[in-house]
Design a protein around this motif. Structure first.
Motif, PDB file in Angstrom:
ATOM      1  N   GLY A 267      56.717   6.419  59.939  1.00  0.00           N
ATOM      2  CA  GLY A 267      57.958   5.749  60.312  1.00  0.00           C
ATOM      3  C   GLY A 267      59.215   6.299  59.689  1.00  0.00           C
ATOM      4  O   GLY A 267      60.271   5.668  59.773  1.00  0.00           O
ATOM      5  N   ILE A 268      59.161   7.495  59.093  1.00  0.00           N
ATOM      6  CA  ILE A 268      60.305   8.003  58.365  1.00  0.00           C
ATOM      7  C   ILE A 268      61.522   8.208  59.269  1.00  0.00           C
ATOM      8  O   ILE A 268      62.666   7.918  58.879  1.00  0.00           O
ATOM      9  CB  ILE A 268      59.930   9.321  57.630  1.00  0.00           C
ATOM     10  CG1 ILE A 268      61.097   9.781  56.745  1.00  0.00           C
ATOM     11  CG2 ILE A 268      59.482  10.387  58.601  1.00  0.00           C
ATOM     12  CD1 ILE A 268      61.495   8.809  55.684  1.00  0.00           C
ATOM     13  N   PHE A 378      61.921   5.457  48.550  1.00  0.00           N
ATOM     14  CA  PHE A 378      60.662   6.199  48.349  1.00  0.00           C
ATOM     15  C   PHE A 378      59.900   6.410  49.643  1.00  0.00           C
ATOM     16  O   PHE A 378      58.717   6.736  49.614  1.00  0.00           O
ATOM     17  CB  PHE A 378      59.790   5.452  47.331  1.00  0.00           C
ATOM     18  CG  PHE A 378      60.388   5.411  45.951  1.00  0.00           C
ATOM     19  CD1 PHE A 378      60.301   6.498  45.109  1.00  0.00           C
ATOM     20  CD2 PHE A 378      61.084   4.293  45.513  1.00  0.00           C
ATOM     21  CE1 PHE A 378      60.865   6.470  43.844  1.00  0.00           C
ATOM     22  CE2 PHE A 378      61.651   4.256  44.252  1.00  0.00           C
ATOM     23  CZ  PHE A 378      61.548   5.350  43.423  1.00  0.00           C
ATOM     24  N   MET A 379      60.580   6.238  50.779  1.00  0.00           N
ATOM     25  CA  MET A 379      59.934   6.465  52.061  1.00  0.00           C
ATOM     26  C   MET A 379      60.174   7.891  52.504  1.00  0.00           C
ATOM     27  O   MET A 379      61.059   8.186  53.318  1.00  0.00           O
ATOM     28  CB  MET A 379      60.457   5.477  53.104  1.00  0.00           C
ATOM     29  CG  MET A 379      60.044   4.049  52.836  1.00  0.00           C
ATOM     30  SD  MET A 379      60.633   2.913  54.094  1.00  0.00           S
ATOM     31  CE  MET A 379      60.046   1.357  53.429  1.00  0.00           C
ATOM     32  N   CYS A 380      59.420   8.820  51.947  1.00  0.00           N
ATOM     33  CA  CYS A 380      59.576  10.239  52.282  1.00  0.00           C
ATOM     34  C   CYS A 380      58.294  10.966  51.906  1.00  0.00           C
ATOM     35  O   CYS A 380      57.743  10.741  50.829  1.00  0.00           O
ATOM     36  CB  CYS A 380      60.775  10.835  51.539  1.00  0.00           C
ATOM     37  SG  CYS A 380      61.023  12.585  51.872  1.00  0.00           S
ATOM     38  N   TRP A 381      57.830  11.839  52.822  1.00  0.00           N
ATOM     39  CA  TRP A 381      56.621  12.622  52.538  1.00  0.00           C
ATOM     40  C   TRP A 381      56.967  14.022  52.075  1.00  0.00           C
ATOM     41  O   TRP A 381      56.109  14.854  51.875  1.00  0.00           O
ATOM     42  CB  TRP A 381      55.713  12.654  53.772  1.00  0.00           C
ATOM     43  CG  TRP A 381      54.265  12.699  53.401  1.00  0.00           C
ATOM     44  CD1 TRP A 381      53.707  12.295  52.227  1.00  0.00           C
ATOM     45  CD2 TRP A 381      53.183  13.173  54.202  1.00  0.00           C
ATOM     46  NE1 TRP A 381      52.357  12.480  52.243  1.00  0.00           N
ATOM     47  CE2 TRP A 381      51.999  13.014  53.450  1.00  0.00           C
ATOM     48  CE3 TRP A 381      53.104  13.699  55.476  1.00  0.00           C
ATOM     49  CZ2 TRP A 381      50.754  13.378  53.940  1.00  0.00           C
ATOM     50  CZ3 TRP A 381      51.860  14.056  55.958  1.00  0.00           C
ATOM     51  CH2 TRP A 381      50.694  13.894  55.204  1.00  0.00           C
ATOM     52  N   LEU A 416      58.244   6.404  68.459  1.00  0.00           N
ATOM     53  CA  LEU A 416      58.437   5.412  67.406  1.00  0.00           C
ATOM     54  C   LEU A 416      59.882   4.922  67.352  1.00  0.00           C
ATOM     55  O   LEU A 416      60.133   3.712  67.219  1.00  0.00           O
ATOM     56  CB  LEU A 416      58.039   6.000  66.050  1.00  0.00           C
ATOM     57  CG  LEU A 416      56.557   6.169  65.769  1.00  0.00           C
ATOM     58  CD1 LEU A 416      56.351   6.830  64.419  1.00  0.00           C
ATOM     59  CD2 LEU A 416      55.839   4.835  65.801  1.00  0.00           C
ATOM     60  N   THR A 417      60.844   5.850  67.440  1.00  0.00           N
ATOM     61  CA  THR A 417      62.256   5.469  67.362  1.00  0.00           C
ATOM     62  C   THR A 417      62.671   4.659  68.579  1.00  0.00           C
ATOM     63  O   THR A 417      63.498   3.751  68.479  1.00  0.00           O
ATOM     64  CB  THR A 417      63.145   6.717  67.239  1.00  0.00           C
ATOM     65  OG1 THR A 417      62.617   7.578  66.223  1.00  0.00           O
ATOM     66  CG2 THR A 417      64.561   6.347  66.843  1.00  0.00           C
ATOM     67  N   GLN A 418      62.087   4.962  69.736  1.00  0.00           N
ATOM     68  CA  GLN A 418      62.381   4.226  70.952  1.00  0.00           C
ATOM     69  C   GLN A 418      61.824   2.796  70.884  1.00  0.00           C
ATOM     70  O   GLN A 418      62.490   1.837  71.297  1.00  0.00           O
ATOM     71  CB  GLN A 418      61.785   4.963  72.149  1.00  0.00           C
ATOM     72  CG  GLN A 418      61.871   4.255  73.472  1.00  0.00           C
ATOM     73  CD  GLN A 418      63.290   4.084  73.962  1.00  0.00           C
ATOM     74  OE1 GLN A 418      63.641   3.019  74.450  1.00  0.00           O
ATOM     75  NE2 GLN A 418      64.109   5.115  73.864  1.00  0.00           N
ATOM     76  N   PHE A 433      56.685  -2.472  59.877  1.00  0.00           N
ATOM     77  CA  PHE A 433      56.377  -2.038  58.511  1.00  0.00           C
ATOM     78  C   PHE A 433      54.907  -2.275  58.152  1.00  0.00           C
ATOM     79  O   PHE A 433      54.341  -1.526  57.356  1.00  0.00           O
ATOM     80  CB  PHE A 433      57.304  -2.726  57.507  1.00  0.00           C
ATOM     81  CG  PHE A 433      58.652  -2.077  57.410  1.00  0.00           C
ATOM     82  CD1 PHE A 433      58.795  -0.861  56.756  1.00  0.00           C
ATOM     83  CD2 PHE A 433      59.769  -2.642  57.996  1.00  0.00           C
ATOM     84  CE1 PHE A 433      60.030  -0.230  56.675  1.00  0.00           C
ATOM     85  CE2 PHE A 433      61.011  -2.014  57.919  1.00  0.00           C
ATOM     86  CZ  PHE A 433      61.136  -0.813  57.268  1.00  0.00           C
ATOM     87  N   LEU A 434      54.294  -3.278  58.738  1.00  0.00           N
ATOM     88  CA  LEU A 434      52.843  -3.449  58.561  1.00  0.00           C
ATOM     89  C   LEU A 434      52.103  -2.271  59.184  1.00  0.00           C
ATOM     90  O   LEU A 434      51.155  -1.728  58.591  1.00  0.00           O
ATOM     91  CB  LEU A 434      52.392  -4.751  59.199  1.00  0.00           C
ATOM     92  CG  LEU A 434      50.881  -5.019  59.169  1.00  0.00           C
ATOM     93  CD1 LEU A 434      50.360  -5.088  57.733  1.00  0.00           C
ATOM     94  CD2 LEU A 434      50.544  -6.302  59.933  1.00  0.00           C
TER      95      LEU A 434
END
Length: 477
Positions: A267-268, A378-381, A416-418, A433-434
């Protein structure tokens, strides 16, 4: 100005010209990061604006946020053709055309369709640069230079969040033109990649280009011979469709595709694109636009730290760390959004944005709302997946495999963005988010079971690892 740039290039120290060449190319990724997160500060400004033609419903917001990724997928695939025809340098310069036009249309937009076309054009430009930078000068780079594209993309996002503090949305689009113009000017002074000249049979031009990048006092002839041998072996060892049945080919390709797929499934992209609206919907007590800038600062620091630790901690260890941080962050957001009522009661997302951003004062400070801010940081890979791809993909199939990874990555990001805002409208922030939290668990398991550690291993060892299926070290070889 041109004289100063020309003089600067010739007084740079050893490796200075290579640094300047890489910097010129990765400015395209700066614009990519800038344009990707453009909706974050712009959507609230449009929703509280007085022009009804630019105010959007939930369907239009979803398209405004997601159409960029469709353009990026188209641009990434186009880059495969452009790189072969004109080389990475010219491809990056050509990306400046849709970028400049898109940002101009954005700044002058009078209706929703102009906004949509502007986003699509900047997406094409971003896809071309992302697909062309690895074959421009990074093939001659070393160390941390290989992580510059990811760092500059994150820095571009930070610049957008920061400028959003002081500039109205039309002037944000105008500001985005500046790095594009600088990029084109600098690239006019840069040579074409030596690797591209070798592939086209222009040995003399390749030697001259490599001499310019490395400096006349360097051992550039030895390096040129290595590049020539590498490309010749790549041409001779080109993959056939029948080769895809071999573990040497299908294993690294599947690992690379799933890495990029899972990276997007965490979901980034929708989180960054809709960052300020998410902060609004979670009733955060601080000024929303400052929160977005803080997230940008922390993300930049995280990417720089990850890039500096790649050769020390190892790729797999950093993937595990990023995966666990992503899991904790999405789990925190899931629990917070499940227990905290929406700040605008029964209003829709669009109505809530209008009411909140139209007000003059915000809610009283509540420390519990910092969960959203801290989790978003901290949402980053990180840039590790791109480095791993370059190390494990077989040379004979690298072009096609890279194109496949780009296509899968950006189509997943588009879906996902759509869907993100539609799901939020129907079920609240808790639901997406779940989902991202569950994907983060799958991501960790996939990393543990399928991703090899490539730290300290040669390309030949990695090749033998996929051929035999056994892990071995340099000494064992």
């Amino acid at each position: 100005m041109f004289f100063c740039i020309y003089l600067f290039m010739f007084i740079l120290p050893r490796h200075g010209r290579l640094f300047l060449a890489v910097f010129s190319a990765v400015l395209g990724n700066f614009t990519f990061g800038f344009a990707l997160v453009f909706p974050s500060p712009v959507i609230p400004q449009l929703q509280k604006g007085e022009d009804p033609r630019l105010q959007m419903d939930i369907h239009q917001i979803s398209w405004f946020g997601s159409v960029f990724t469709l353009g990026a997928a188209f641009g990434g695939i186009s880059a495969m053709v452009l790189n072969d025809r004109v080389g990475g340098k010219i491809s990056i310069m050509l990306s400046g055309v849709p970028s400049v036009v898109g940002l101009l249309v954005m700044g002058a937009a009078q209706n929703f369709w102009m906004l949509l076309w502007a986003r699509f054009l900047t997406g094409i430009a971003g896809g071309i640069t992302a697909g062309s930078i690895p074959v421009s000068y990074l093939d001659c780079s070393f160390g941390v230079l290989g992580s510059y594209p990811q760092i500059t993309a994150v820095f571009g996002s930070l610049a957008l969040y920061a400028l959003g503090l002081v500039l109205p949305w039309r002037w944000l689009a105008v500001a985005g033109e500046i790095p594009v113009v600088i990029m084109i000017i600098l690239l006019c002074f840069m040579p074409t990649s030596p690797r591209y000249h070798v592939m086209k049979g222009n040995r003399a031009k390749a030697v001259k280009s490599l001499e310019w990048l490395r400096g006349p006092s360097s051992d550039y002839l030895t390096e040129f011979n290595k590049i020539e041998r590498s490309i010749n072996s790549q041409v001779k060892g080109g993959a056939k469709w029948s080769d895809l049945k071999k573990p040497l080919y299908y294993k690294p390709i599947l690992i690379s595709v799933f890495m990029r797929f899972l990276q997007q499934m965490t979901g980034i992209t929708p989180i960054l694109v809709y960052l300020e609206p998410i902060f609004h919907m979670t009733a955060i007590s601080l000024e929303l636009k400052y929160d977005a800038a803080l997230v940008g600062v922390v993300r930049l620091m995280s990417v720089v730290i990850a890039a500096s630790l790649m050769d020390k901690a190892g790729r797999k260890a950093l993937l595990f760390t990023s995966g666990f941080l992503m899991y904790i962050a999405t789990l925190s957001m899931t629990m917070y959004t499940h227990k905290t009522p929406c700040s605008h009661g029964n209003l829709t997302v669009t109505e809530g944005l209008k009411s909140t951003y139209g007000g003059s004062t915000g809610p009283a400070f509540d420390p519990i709302t910092l969960i959203t801010l801290i989790s978003s940081m901290f949402m980053c890979w990180g840039p590790i997946t791109l480095l791993l791809m370059s190390e494990i993909l077989p040379l004979g199939a690298r072009g096609v495999a890279s194109g496949l990874c780009v296509g899968v990555s950006w189509i997943t990001a588009f879906i996902l963005t759509q869907l993100f805002m539609h799901v939020v409208e129907a079920y609240g922030l808790f639901a997406p988010f779940l989902f991202f939290c569950v994907v983060s668990v799958v991501n960790i398991i996939f990393t543990a079971k399928c991703v090899p550690e490539t730290k300290g291993r040669t390309l030949e060892e990695i090749k033998n690892y996929f051929r035999t299926g056994r892990t071995f070290t340099i000494l064992d070889a």
